[in-house]
Write an enzyme that holds these catalytic residues in place. Structure first.
Site, PDB file in Angstrom:
ATOM      1  N   ASP A   1       0.847  -1.179   0.000  1.00  0.00           N
ATOM      2  CA  ASP A   1       0.000   0.000   0.000  1.00  0.00           C
ATOM      3  C   ASP A   1       0.889   1.236   0.000  1.00  0.00           C
ATOM      4  O   ASP A   1       1.869   1.305   0.745  1.00  0.00           O
ATOM      5  CB  ASP A   1      -0.897  -0.010   1.241  1.00  0.00           C
ATOM      6  CG  ASP A   1      -1.820   1.181   1.286  1.00  0.00           C
ATOM      7  OD1 ASP A   1      -2.596   1.358   0.348  1.00  0.00           O
ATOM      8  OD2 ASP A   1      -1.745   1.941   2.267  1.00  0.00           O
TER       9      ASP A   1
ATOM     10  N   ASP B   1      -1.414  -0.954   6.197  1.00  0.00           N
ATOM     11  CA  ASP B   1      -1.678  -0.492   7.565  1.00  0.00           C
ATOM     12  C   ASP B   1      -3.087   0.041   7.773  1.00  0.00           C
ATOM     13  O   ASP B   1      -3.474   0.346   8.896  1.00  0.00           O
ATOM     14  CB  ASP B   1      -0.671   0.592   7.960  1.00  0.00           C
ATOM     15  CG  ASP B   1      -0.806   1.850   7.104  1.00  0.00           C
ATOM     16  OD1 ASP B   1      -1.522   1.802   6.081  1.00  0.00           O
ATOM     17  OD2 ASP B   1      -0.193   2.875   7.444  1.00  0.00           O
TER      18      ASP B   1
ATOM     19  N   LEU C   1     -10.359  26.342   0.964  1.00  0.00           N
ATOM     20  CA  LEU C   1      -9.180  27.133   1.288  1.00  0.00           C
ATOM     21  C   LEU C   1      -9.179  27.446   2.777  1.00  0.00           C
ATOM     22  O   LEU C   1     -10.182  27.268   3.464  1.00  0.00           O
ATOM     23  CB  LEU C   1      -9.103  28.416   0.458  1.00  0.00           C
ATOM     24  CG  LEU C   1     -10.307  29.367   0.381  1.00  0.00           C
ATOM     25  CD1 LEU C   1     -10.446  30.212   1.629  1.00  0.00           C
ATOM     26  CD2 LEU C   1     -10.144  30.297  -0.812  1.00  0.00           C
TER      27      LEU C   1
ATOM     28  N   PHE D   1     -10.362  25.490   7.062  1.00  0.00           N
ATOM     29  CA  PHE D   1     -10.704  24.870   5.779  1.00  0.00           C
ATOM     30  C   PHE D   1     -12.095  24.253   5.863  1.00  0.00           C
ATOM     31  O   PHE D   1     -12.468  23.654   6.863  1.00  0.00           O
ATOM     32  CB  PHE D   1      -9.676  23.776   5.454  1.00  0.00           C
ATOM     33  CG  PHE D   1     -10.006  22.975   4.226  1.00  0.00           C
ATOM     34  CD1 PHE D   1      -9.590  23.402   2.978  1.00  0.00           C
ATOM     35  CD2 PHE D   1     -10.743  21.798   4.311  1.00  0.00           C
ATOM     36  CE1 PHE D   1      -9.889  22.670   1.845  1.00  0.00           C
ATOM     37  CE2 PHE D   1     -11.051  21.058   3.185  1.00  0.00           C
ATOM     38  CZ  PHE D   1     -10.632  21.497   1.947  1.00  0.00           C
ATOM     39  N   THR D   2     -12.873  24.410   4.795  1.00  0.00           N
ATOM     40  CA  THR D   2     -14.167  23.730   4.682  1.00  0.00           C
ATOM     41  C   THR D   2     -14.277  23.120   3.297  1.00  0.00           C
ATOM     42  O   THR D   2     -13.590  23.549   2.356  1.00  0.00           O
ATOM     43  CB  THR D   2     -15.346  24.699   4.897  1.00  0.00           C
ATOM     44  OG1 THR D   2     -15.383  25.644   3.815  1.00  0.00           O
ATOM     45  CG2 THR D   2     -15.219  25.449   6.221  1.00  0.00           C
ATOM     46  N   ALA D   3     -15.128  22.132   3.181  1.00  0.00           N
ATOM     47  CA  ALA D   3     -15.306  21.480   1.887  1.00  0.00           C
ATOM     48  C   ALA D   3     -15.903  22.430   0.850  1.00  0.00           C
ATOM     49  O   ALA D   3     -15.696  22.260  -0.351  1.00  0.00           O
ATOM     50  CB  ALA D   3     -16.208  20.258   2.046  1.00  0.00           C
ATOM     51  N   GLU D   4     -16.631  23.441   1.321  1.00  0.00           N
ATOM     52  CA  GLU D   4     -17.251  24.390   0.391  1.00  0.00           C
ATOM     53  C   GLU D   4     -16.236  25.404  -0.131  1.00  0.00           C
ATOM     54  O   GLU D   4     -16.152  25.650  -1.334  1.00  0.00           O
ATOM     55  CB  GLU D   4     -18.405  25.115   1.083  1.00  0.00           C
ATOM     56  CG  GLU D   4     -19.580  24.200   1.438  1.00  0.00           C
ATOM     57  CD  GLU D   4     -20.700  24.964   2.119  1.00  0.00           C
ATOM     58  OE1 GLU D   4     -20.562  26.195   2.296  1.00  0.00           O
ATOM     59  OE2 GLU D   4     -21.697  24.325   2.480  1.00  0.00           O
ATOM     60  N   THR D   5     -15.450  25.997   0.780  1.00  0.00           N
ATOM     61  CA  THR D   5     -14.511  27.042   0.351  1.00  0.00           C
ATOM     62  C   THR D   5     -13.237  26.455  -0.238  1.00  0.00           C
ATOM     63  O   THR D   5     -12.611  27.057  -1.103  1.00  0.00           O
ATOM     64  CB  THR D   5     -14.137  27.941   1.532  1.00  0.00           C
ATOM     65  OG1 THR D   5     -13.466  27.152   2.535  1.00  0.00           O
ATOM     66  CG2 THR D   5     -15.373  28.576   2.142  1.00  0.00           C
TER      67      THR D   5
ATOM     68  N   GLU E   1      -0.656  18.551   6.375  1.00  0.00           N
ATOM     69  CA  GLU E   1      -0.135  19.332   5.255  1.00  0.00           C
ATOM     70  C   GLU E   1       0.213  20.750   5.705  1.00  0.00           C
ATOM     71  O   GLU E   1       1.254  21.295   5.341  1.00  0.00           O
ATOM     72  CB  GLU E   1      -1.155  19.371   4.113  1.00  0.00           C
ATOM     73  CG  GLU E   1      -1.375  18.046   3.417  1.00  0.00           C
ATOM     74  CD  GLU E   1      -2.328  17.139   4.174  1.00  0.00           C
ATOM     75  OE1 GLU E   1      -2.879  17.567   5.217  1.00  0.00           O
ATOM     76  OE2 GLU E   1      -2.512  15.983   3.724  1.00  0.00           O
TER      77      GLU E   1
END
Length: 684
Positions: A311, A520, A385, A379-383, A352
Site C-alpha cells: 500500500d 496499515d 481554502l 478549511f471547509t469542503a465548500e470554500t 499538510e
C-alpha cells in the site's frame, strides 16, 4: 530527574541472557529431561535412537562371544550421547526464546490499570483482568496495561520495551496512529485507551508465546520433512533387517549390537536431531526483528514469495503530503511569498499545513505573530481554502480554483510561468496549492507524497531475490506512475479499491505464485487476509493487524525484506542439512558395510576401500562420527545458512555442491580418522 525522563530511563528493555555461556547449563539439564519418550514423540528419528540405546544397554548385560562387553558399552554410551546432544541442540534454541520471554514477562508482572466504571469514575484493577472494550486512563510515567486504541488525548509513548527503540513516538486519538501496545510507557501527558485484546491475545502475549520454542507448533514444511525422515528410517530399518539373512546365507553372523548400531548410523539422525532447533532458531531471529508471527506457515511462505503488494500511503510514502517547494509568481519576492504562506498556515492543524510551517521555518527565520493575535479561517469542503487574518491583512491558501475565485481571476489570467509550474506539479503527481494575500496572487506551494528514504534500494534487493513489487494506491494513474517511478517498484495498481486488491492477489495466486501484502489501513484488511503473507504495521488500524498473519512492531514496511530473508534462511537451512544428512547416510552405508562383511568373507576386503581395521572398529567409528557430526552442526542450525540475493537454481547448485558433496566426503574422512584414533588408543 523529572517523571518523563525517569519513565524514559526506566523503560529501557532489559537484555535477556542469551549467550552460550548463560544457556548451556540449563540446556544440558533439559537435554536429560527430554529423554522422556513422551517428549521425543515430536522427533521420531531421535526416539528411534533412544530405543536402540535402551536395547544396546540391555544387550551389554547379555554375554555374547562375538562382541566384547567393552565394545557394547562404548556403543551404548555413544548412542546415549547422540540422543542427549540432539536434545541439547533443541534445548539451547528453546533457551534463547525462554530468556527473551522471561525478560518480556518481567515488565508486566504486577501491573495495574485505572479502569473507567459505568459511572464514569476510575477504579484500580490488575491489568491481567482487563477485557476487550474496557477503557483505561494512563498518565506520564505509567505503563499502558494492554493493547488498545487511543480515544482521547495525545502523548509521547516510549515503545522501547517492545521495539527496542528509545525515541518516543506520538500517539493520539483518531486516524491511523491511534494504536498503542501493552507494556509500553507514556513519557508525557495522558491518554484514554480502549482495550482491544482479551488476556492472552495481546502483542506481548503473542510475542512471549512465539519466543518460547516449546509452544511453537510445527509448520507444514516441518511436518512434511518429518514424514520424509520417518520414511527413510523405515527404509533403512528394512535394509538392516535383511542383512542378517544375507549374513546367515553366506555362512556368517552379524551380532545384534552391530545391527542396532548400524541402523542408528544409517537413519537420518543428523537432520532429525537438528530439525526442531532449526525451526526454533528461525522464529527467534524473527522476534529479534520485532515481528510477531501468528503462524509459522507465514514465515515459511515468506521464503517462497514471488510478488509483493505494498500500500502506498504510510508504507511506501510517509502517509501525508508534505511541502517540498515554493514557486513564486512573476514580480513577487521570495520573502513575500514565504511570509504569506507561513501566515496562511499558522492556524492550519492538518499534517499538510504543519509541513508547510516546518518547511518555511527551516528555510529561514521569520517574524511570527502570537496565536491570540490572529483570526483563523478554517478549511471547509465548500470554500476549499484556509488562512488567517492579521494586522488588517488577509492571507489565504488552498486549491487552485478556490484561491483564483477568492482573488477574482480565471485560469487564463494566471501568469504563464506560474501556470506552467502548476501544470508541472500536477503532472508529477503532486498537489499544487495557491497562496494569496489581500486579493493578490503570490505563488504556489508544491505538496507531494514523500517516498521513505532507502526504500528504492530495498526494492532493488527484492528484485535481485526474484520478488516483483507492486504499489497499490487510490491515486489517479498519473500520480501513481510518478510515485512508482520514484520508489522503484515494478508495477502499480492505481485507483485501487479493496475489490481491486483482492482481484490482483487472487489472479497472482491463480498463476501459482505466493503473494505477500504489506499495509496499515482498514481498507487493506481484506487483501492482508487473502495474501499468503500479510504484514501489518503495528501503528496501523486494528482491522489491519487482525487480518494479517505478521505484525511489524517497528511499523517499517521494508521489514518484509528481512522477513523474506528469515523465511528463505529457514527453508535453505532445512534443505541444506537434509541434503547433508541423506548424503551422509548413503556414504556411511558404503563405508561400513564392506568392513562388516569382510569379517565373514575375507574376499570382500577388497571393497573395504577405507581400510578400516575391523568390523568392531568400523561400527564404533561410525557411531562416534554420527554423534560428533550433530555437535559440529549445532552452530549452523542455530545461526542458519546465509542466503544472498540470487535465484533458486543457483541456491540449489550451491547446496548440492557444499552440503551434498560435503555429506558424501565427510563420513569417509571422519570415520577413517576416528578408526585410526580408536585403534591407536586401544579402545577396539
Amino acid at each position: 530527574m523529572n517523571a518523563p525522563m525517569q519513565a524514559l530511563k526506566g523503560s529501557a528493555k532489559q537484555q535477556p541472557k542469551t549467550s552460550f555461556a548463560a544457556l548451556w547449563k540449563p540446556a544440558l539439564r533439559q537435554a536429560f529431561v527430554k529423554l522422556d519418550p513422551r517428549q521425543l514423540v515430536r522427533s521420531p528419528v531421535i526416539l528411534v535412537v533412544e530405543l536402540t540405546a535402551v536395547l544396546t544397554t540391555v544387550l551389554c548385560w547379555i554375554p555374547n562371544p562375538a562382541v566384547s562387553t567393552g565394545l557394547a558399552v562404548q556403543i551404548a554410551l555413544w548412542l546415549w550421547f547422540t540422543v542427549l546432544f540432539a536434545n541439547f541442540a533443541e534445548a539451547l534454541a528453546e533457551g534463547r526464546g525462554k530468556a527473551r520471554a522471561d525478560s518480556l514477562r518481567a515488565g508486566s508482572q504486577g501491573l495495574t490499570a485505572r479502569r473507567r466504571t459505568a459511572s464514569g469514575q476510575f477504579e484500580t484493577v490488575p491489568a491481567a483482568g482487563l477485557r476487550r472494550g474496557d477503557v483505561v486512563r494512563v498518565e506520564a510515567g505509567e505503563l499502558i496495561p494492554g493493547d488498545g486504541e487511543v480515544i482521547e488525548g495525545i502523548a509521547a509513548v516510549n515503545e522501547a520495551a517492545i521495539t527496542g527503540e528509545s525515541a518516543p513516538v506520538i500517539r493520539e486519538s483518531g486516524g491511523d496512529r491511534c494504536a498503542v501496545t501493552g507494556n509500553t510507557r507514556i513519557v508525557s501527558d495522558w491518554l484514554l485507551v480502549r482495550i482491544t485484546a482479551n488476556p492472552g491475545e495481546s502483542t506481548l502475549d503473542r510475542m512471549i508465546a512465539l519466543v518460547e520454542g516449546a509452544k511453537r507448533q510445527k509448520t507444514p514444511n516441518e511436518v512434511a520433512l518429518d514424514i520424509l525422515l520417518i520414511g527413510l528410517t523405515l527404509i533403512f530399518l528394512l535394509v538392516v533387517a535383511t542383512l542378517q539373512p544375507f549374513a546367515r546365507f553366506a555362512g556368517g553372523d552379524l551380532p545384534l549390537v552391530y545391527l542396532v548400531a548400524l541402523l542408528v548410523t544409517l537413519i537420518p539422525t543428523t537432520i532429525g536431531g537438528l530439525l526442531s532447533a532449526i525451526g526454533i532458531a528461525g522464529m527467534d531471529r524473527l522476534v529479534r526483528l520485532n515481528v510477531i508471527a501468528k503462524s509459522g506457515r507465514a514465515v515459511e511462505a515468506a521464503g517462497d514469495v514471488h510478488v509483493l503488494l505494498l500500500d502506498k500511503t504510510g508504507t511506501i510514502t510517509f502517509g501525508n503530503r508534505r511541502c517540498s517547494a515554493m514557486i513564486k509568481a512573476p514580480g513577487v519576492a521570495g520573502k513575500e511569498l514565504s511570509d504569506a504562506a507561513l501566515l496562511a498556515s499558522l492556524a492550519d492543524e492538518t499534517p499538510e499545513g504543519k509541513s508547510i510551517v516546518d518547511y518555511l521555518r527551516a528555510l529561514h527565520a521569520m517574524q511570527e505573530p502570537a496565536r491570540d493575535e490572529i483570526t483563523s479561517i478554517p478549511f471547509t469542503a465548500e470554500t476549499r481554502l484556509s488562512g488567517t487574518d492579521w494586522a488588517g491583512r488577509s492571507y489565504r491558501k488552498g486549491a487552485v480554483d478556490a484561491v483564483l475565485a477568492w482573488v477574482g481571476i480565471t485560469r487564463q489570467e494566471v501568469p504563464a510561468p506560474l501556470a506552467r509550474e502548476i501544470e508541472k506539479i500536477a503532472q508529477s503527481g503532486g498537489t499544487p496549492l495557491l497562496v494569496a494575500a489581500d486579493g493578490k496572487l503570490l505563488g504556489a506551494i508544491h505538496l507531494k507524497d514523500v517516498v521513505k528514504p532507502g526504500i528504492r534500494d530495498r526494492f532493488a534487493e527484492l528484485r535481485q531475490m526474484g520478488i516483483r513489487t507492486v504499489m497499490v494506491t487510490g491515486d489517479n494513474p498519473l500520480t501513481a506512475a510518478a510515485i512508482a517511478a520514484e520508489a522503484g517498484v515494478d508495477d502499480v495498481i492505481a485507483e485501487a479499491t479493496p475489490e481491486k486488491k483482492l482481484a490482483r492477489i487472487r489472479q497472482e495466486q491463480g498463476e501459482g505464485k505466493m503473494v505477500a501484502m504489506c499495509g496499515d489501513g482498514a481498507n487493506d484488511a481484506p487483501a492482508l487476509a487473502q495474501a499468503d503473507v500479510g504484514l501489518a504495521m503495528n501503528d496501523g488500524t486494528q482491522a489491519a493487524r487482525e487480518a494479517a498473519n505478521l505484525v511489524d512492531l517497528d511499523s517499517d514496511p521494508t521489514k518484509l525484506l528481512d522477513v523474506v530473508q528469515v523465511g528463505k534462511e529457514l527453508l535453505v537451512t532445512r534443505g541444506a542439512l537434509t541434503t547433508f544428512s541423506v548424503a551422509n547416510d548413503v556414504a556411511k552405508y558404503f563405508a561400513i558395510l564392506p568392513a562388516l562383511f569382510a569379517g565373514i568373507h575375507p574376499q570382500l576386503g577388497v571393497l573395504n576401500v577405507m581400510q578400516l581395521a575391523s568390523p568392531q572398529s568400523a561400527i564404533l567409528s561410525a557411531i562416534v562420527f554420527n554423534a560428533l557430526i550433530i555437535i559440529g552442526l549445532i552452530p549452523l542450525a542455530l545461526r542458519g545458512v546465509r542466503v544472498q540475493a540470487t535465484d533458486a537454481a543457483h541456491l540449489l547448485r550451491r547446496n548440492l555442491l557444499i552440503y551434498g558433496l560435503g555429506g558424501i566426503v565427510a563420513p569417509f574422512v571422519g570415520i577413517k580418522v576416528i578408526d585410526v584414533l580408536l585403534n591407536a588408543v586401544g579402545l577396539v
